[in-house]
Write an enzyme that holds these catalytic residues in place. Structure first.
Site, PDB file in Angstrom:
ATOM      1  N   GLU A 115      23.861  15.304   1.927  1.00 46.73           N
ATOM      2  CA  GLU A 115      24.505  13.998   2.178  1.00 46.73           C
ATOM      3  C   GLU A 115      24.497  13.688   3.672  1.00 46.73           C
ATOM      4  O   GLU A 115      24.547  14.588   4.506  1.00 46.73           O
ATOM      5  CB  GLU A 115      25.952  14.012   1.659  1.00 46.73           C
ATOM      6  CG  GLU A 115      26.039  14.016   0.149  1.00 46.73           C
ATOM      7  CD  GLU A 115      27.478  14.052  -0.358  1.00 46.73           C
ATOM      8  OE1 GLU A 115      28.412  14.038   0.461  1.00 46.73           O
ATOM      9  OE2 GLU A 115      27.646  14.103  -1.585  1.00 46.73           O
ATOM     10  N   ARG A 162       8.117  -5.277   0.826  1.00 48.58           N
ATOM     11  CA  ARG A 162       7.028  -5.703  -0.064  1.00 48.58           C
ATOM     12  C   ARG A 162       7.500  -5.867  -1.508  1.00 48.58           C
ATOM     13  O   ARG A 162       6.796  -6.424  -2.325  1.00 48.58           O
ATOM     14  CB  ARG A 162       5.856  -4.721   0.043  1.00 48.58           C
ATOM     15  CG  ARG A 162       5.135  -4.865   1.391  1.00 48.58           C
ATOM     16  CD  ARG A 162       3.954  -3.947   1.527  1.00 48.58           C
ATOM     17  NE  ARG A 162       4.364  -2.558   1.643  1.00 48.58           N
ATOM     18  CZ  ARG A 162       3.532  -1.540   1.630  1.00 48.58           C
ATOM     19  NH1 ARG A 162       2.239  -1.755   1.476  1.00 48.58           N
ATOM     20  NH2 ARG A 162       3.967  -0.301   1.755  1.00 48.58           N
ATOM     21  N   HIS A 214       7.679  -8.824   6.237  1.00 46.01           N
ATOM     22  CA  HIS A 214       6.498  -8.978   5.375  1.00 46.01           C
ATOM     23  C   HIS A 214       6.368 -10.406   4.837  1.00 46.01           C
ATOM     24  O   HIS A 214       5.269 -10.951   4.768  1.00 46.01           O
ATOM     25  CB  HIS A 214       6.555  -7.965   4.241  1.00 46.01           C
ATOM     26  CG  HIS A 214       5.409  -8.092   3.313  1.00 46.01           C
ATOM     27  ND1 HIS A 214       4.108  -7.900   3.724  1.00 46.01           N
ATOM     28  CD2 HIS A 214       5.349  -8.432   2.008  1.00 46.01           C
ATOM     29  CE1 HIS A 214       3.300  -8.105   2.699  1.00 46.01           C
ATOM     30  NE2 HIS A 214       4.027  -8.438   1.652  1.00 46.01           N
ATOM     31  N   LYS A 261      -8.758 -10.686  -1.220  1.00 48.30           N
ATOM     32  CA  LYS A 261      -8.483  -9.302  -1.654  1.00 48.30           C
ATOM     33  C   LYS A 261      -7.819  -9.278  -3.024  1.00 48.30           C
ATOM     34  O   LYS A 261      -6.984 -10.121  -3.328  1.00 48.30           O
ATOM     35  CB  LYS A 261      -7.558  -8.644  -0.621  1.00 48.30           C
ATOM     36  CG  LYS A 261      -7.076  -7.259  -0.988  1.00 48.30           C
ATOM     37  CD  LYS A 261      -6.093  -6.710   0.044  1.00 48.30           C
ATOM     38  CE  LYS A 261      -4.650  -6.937  -0.355  1.00 48.30           C
ATOM     39  NZ  LYS A 261      -3.687  -6.319   0.577  1.00 48.30           N
ATOM     40  N   ASP A 286      -2.833  -7.784  10.542  1.00 47.55           N
ATOM     41  CA  ASP A 286      -2.023  -7.529   9.351  1.00 47.55           C
ATOM     42  C   ASP A 286      -0.630  -7.099   9.783  1.00 47.55           C
ATOM     43  O   ASP A 286      -0.452  -6.627  10.901  1.00 47.55           O
ATOM     44  CB  ASP A 286      -2.686  -6.434   8.495  1.00 47.55           C
ATOM     45  CG  ASP A 286      -2.331  -6.571   7.020  1.00 47.55           C
ATOM     46  OD1 ASP A 286      -1.435  -7.373   6.683  1.00 47.55           O
ATOM     47  OD2 ASP A 286      -2.954  -5.871   6.195  1.00 47.55           O
TER      48      ASP A 286
HETATM   49  C1  R5P Z   1      -0.153  -6.937   2.050  1.00 43.67           C
HETATM   50  O1  R5P Z   1       0.317  -7.965   1.621  1.00 43.67           O
HETATM   51  C2  R5P Z   1       0.164  -6.422   3.424  1.00 43.67           C
HETATM   52  O2  R5P Z   1       0.072  -7.422   4.379  1.00 43.67           O
HETATM   53  C3  R5P Z   1      -0.730  -5.261   3.794  1.00 43.67           C
HETATM   54  O3  R5P Z   1      -2.061  -5.705   3.835  1.00 43.67           O
HETATM   55  C4  R5P Z   1      -0.616  -4.151   2.804  1.00 43.67           C
HETATM   56  O4  R5P Z   1       0.713  -3.888   2.527  1.00 43.67           O
HETATM   57  C5  R5P Z   1      -1.275  -2.916   3.359  1.00 43.67           C
HETATM   58  O5  R5P Z   1      -1.183  -1.903   2.398  1.00 43.67           O
HETATM   59  P1  R5P Z   1      -2.331  -0.816   2.292  1.00 43.67           P
HETATM   60  O6  R5P Z   1      -2.604  -0.321   3.684  1.00 43.67           O
HETATM   61  O7  R5P Z   1      -1.737   0.252   1.397  1.00 43.67           O
HETATM   62  O8  R5P Z   1      -3.518  -1.477   1.677  1.00 43.67           O
END
Ligand code: R5P
Length: 311
Positions: free
Chosen positions: A39, A96, A130, A192, A218
């Site tokens: 804890e 996310r 995000h 994608k 990103d």
């Molecule tokens: C997606 O919407 C985010 O912007 C990133 O591209 C994503 O979370 C990256 O995840 P990974 O590196 O596992 O593909």
């Protein structure tokens, strides 16, 4: 910065130290340890009565441990009569999970917002959430800063010619557009498809990349599935030098193995999350968010506008 108190948990003490240096206050003393059964045990050593308290804690891996530390710290500080508590999450984990994209799944980003609020946070400060709409999950003020300021300066100084900014997915277009505007570059998008938590597939590229230098931007690199696919697709379509700018180096699962194989000139992250020595590859650079967060903290304390930091 009288009456400002800064605490940190175990997620990123170095960033907390850097922020303290920027704003010119010492990092306050608090123990964030574990009881023998695992804890979380917190003891605030400094007096916080009537103080403006900022807790620096990205909820990065291990996300549950770091989130729990943050919640317990907020509780301890609230019960010690602080005037105001700002939870500073340079990286907001669970972001996310912000919608029901399948039947019978939670909206964990909303749950985390509720937890922070209920624990006693008065406001939240973060970088490159995000999805901007997550702000609406909170009924307390949330300031979402943008790393484009930091990356824009870094890549602007390089003076890369013939440049196109690439979003690795449709969800990142808004962010990519901000970079393209800042750097006076073109814009392209990778179409994608996510196959699983660790795998993505690049279908097409929308926009002209042949013979161009590109920066893929990103918010997160987690398993590096998205970025590997985007780099592959850009190479197939004749891109020249490829750079990557990503705010949060989550770097989970097969990320390092994958990143070691991709052929890019530079992979630039911020330090919202620390990168361990073992994960640091030769082409990686980490830029500090301490001045950006430090400036925001100063302005929040002085009740000044921070909108200039959003530009
Ligand atoms: C997606 O919407 C985010 O912007 C990133 O591209 C994503 O979370 C990256 O995840 P990974 O590196 O596992 O593909």
């Amino acid at each position: 910065m009288e009456k400002v108190i800064v605490f940190t948990g175990n997620a990123h003490p170095r960033l907390a130290e850097d922020i303290c240096k920027y704003i010119g206050v010492p990092l306050s003393n608090g123990e964030v340890l574990r009881f023998s059964d695992g804890e979380t045990r917190v003891k605030i050593q400094d007096n916080v009565r009537g103080k403006d308290v900022f807790i620096i804690q990205p909820t990065s891996c291990p996300a549950n441990e770091h989130l729990m530390e943050l919640l317990v710290m907020i509780d301890a500080i609230k019960r010690s009569s602080a005037k105001r508590i700002t939870a500073v999450l340079p990286y907001f984990g669970y972001a996310r999970q912000d919608r029901k994209d399948q039947p019978r799944v939670p909206i964990t980003a909303k749950l985390v917002a509720n937890l922070l609020d209920r624990a006693g946070a008065d406001r939240v400060l973060t970088i490159d959430l995000h999805a901007g709409q997550i702000q609406g999950f909170f009924d307390i003020p949330l300031d979402n800063l943008y790393a484009v300021k930091i990356f824009g300066q870094y890549f602007g100084d390089k003076g890369i010619k013939n440049l196109v900014i690439v979003s690795p997915d449709v969800g990142g277009i808004k962010m990519a557009r901000a970079y393209a505007k800042k750097l006076g570059a073109g814009l392209a998008i990778v179409d994608k498809r996510r196959i699983s938590d660790t795998q993505a597939e690049a279908m097409h590229i929308m926009g002209e990349v042949e013979g161009k230098n590109v920066i893929i931007v990103d918010d997160i690199i987690a398993t590096a599935g998205s970025i590997s696919e985007a780099v592959g697709a850009l190479r197939k379509n004749g891109a020249k030098d490829i750079y990557v700018a990503a705010t949060h180096p989550v770097l989970s699962g097969p990320a390092i193995e994958r990143l070691a194989k991709i052929n890019v000139k530079e992979l630039v992250f911020t330090d919202t999350i620390p990168i361990s020595k073992e994960k640091m590859l030769p082409m990686m650079t980490q830029l500090s968010v301490a001045p950006l967060l430090g400036e925001a903290i100063k302005r929040i304390r002085k009740e000044e506008s921070i909108s200039e930091l959003f530009e």
